[in-house]
Design an enzyme around this catalytic site. Structure first.
Site, PDB file in Angstrom:
ATOM      1  N   GLY A   1      -8.224   9.306  10.141  1.00 53.15           N
ATOM      2  CA  GLY A   1      -8.634   9.413  11.475  1.00 53.15           C
ATOM      3  C   GLY A   1      -9.437  10.418  12.011  1.00 53.15           C
TER       4      GLY A   1
ATOM      5  CE  LYS B   1      -3.161   2.800   2.576  1.00 50.93           C
ATOM      6  NZ  LYS B   1      -3.729   3.104   3.808  1.00 50.93           N
TER       7      LYS B   1
ATOM      8  CG  ASN C   1      -5.742   1.385  12.186  1.00 54.10           C
ATOM      9  OD1 ASN C   1      -4.341   1.555  12.176  1.00 54.10           O
ATOM     10  ND2 ASN C   1      -6.123   0.456  13.157  1.00 54.10           N
ATOM     11  CB  THR C   2      -8.830   5.655  13.517  1.00 57.64           C
ATOM     12  OG1 THR C   2      -7.365   6.209  12.926  1.00 57.64           O
ATOM     13  CG2 THR C   2      -8.986   6.562  14.667  1.00 57.64           C
TER      14      THR C   2
ATOM     15  CB  ALA D   1      -8.616   7.726   4.906  1.00 61.41           C
ATOM     16  N   GLY D   2     -11.292   7.722   6.805  1.00 65.94           N
ATOM     17  CA  GLY D   2     -12.356   8.680   7.153  1.00 65.94           C
ATOM     18  C   GLY D   2     -13.627   7.821   7.761  1.00 65.94           C
TER      19      GLY D   2
END
Length: 266
Positions: free
Chosen positions: A164, A103, A212-213, A190-191
């Site tokens: 995040g 990635k 992830n977050t 993301a997001g």
């Protein structure tokens, strides 16, 4: 096509369309438990921040997420130039015995973590030329996504909102444009903040979601991981089923209007 059809990336099939990161968990044990609950088969690893054996004597992520069970996706988190990103993924290939699925992310700003697209494009060209199979974090710009695909990237991964942030999908229209033109998998990266964000991404037609977050910083990461697994599956099924058309100011009864028992008016 069914909701259980596999996700195919670089010729490899995966049952799960949820990809997850390995950062921000309390420890490696929680990482292992949450990822198992998510059902994910591809897990991203920040080479510059995670020990994969380059630091002897420290806990090794591979002891908790063995490569024979998961497809590891080394990423270039923390890189701000094409040169740094290429160097990092060359190191990853050495650490992981020739592993080529990676990635790529090249950041442009430490505050927003927004991608630097000129550097991303430059790194992608070098990596593809060196035989890497590149999945790439990028802006939700249909033109630049097409450029990355033309370079030879095996998947494009436009952000839904800032890394995040948990703000969800802020520009569904651009995502639809990217999806409609793409010949490679499109994954939101993301997001995502909660399960409904993941479901919306899949309902739009994305091939998968990486996060992830949203899982790692939830009050109960393991339960959130399970919720995300179900959301991705439900969103994919809804996309394939085809939603009913929207009808502004036009109600349609869900019950039949014919054959009603006729009453009498007093």
């Amino acid at each position: 096509m069914t909701a259980n059809a596999p996700l195919v990336i670089a010729g490899q099939s995966y049952r799960s369309r949820l990809l997850v990161g390995t950062g921000k968990y309390r420890d490696f044990e929680q990482t292992r438990t949450a990822i198992a609950a998510s059902g994910a088969e591809i897990v991203t690893v920040a080479i510059r921040r995670t020990n994969l054996g380059q630091n002897p004597g420290e806990p090794n992520l591979l002891d908790y997420l063995p490569p024979e069970q998961y497809t590891l996706l080394p990423n270039t988190a923390g890189c701000y130039s094409a040169d740094d990103a290429v160097r990092t993924l060359r190191l990853a290939r050495e650490l992981l015995d020739g592993h080529t699925l990676v990635k790529l992310e090249v950041l442009g700003d430490p505050h927003t973590l927004f991608p630097n697209m000129p550097e991303t494009l430059a790194a992608a060209r070098t990596l593809v030329a060196e035989g890497f199979q590149v999945m790439v974090y990028c802006t939700d710009d249909p033109i630049q996504c097409r450029m990355l695909e033309d370079i030879g990237c095996v998947a494009v991964m436009p952000l839904a909102s800032l890394i995040g942030s948990g703000m969800g999908i802020l520009n569904p229209w651009n995502l639809r444009l990217i999806i409609d033109q793409a010949r490679v998998p499109v994954l939101v990266d993301a997001g995502v903040g909660t399960a409904s964000d993941a479901a919306i991404a899949m309902e739009l037609g994305c091939d998968g979601v990486l996060m992830n977050t949203a899982i790692a910083t939830a009050q109960d990461p393991v339960l959130m991981a399970e919720a995300m697994k179900h959301a991705v599956h439900a969103g994919r099924a809804a996309y394939l089923a085809g939603r009913m058309p929207r009808k502004l100011y036009s109600a349609t009864p869900s019950s039949p209007t014919e054959g009603l028992i006729q009453g009498t008016t007093p």
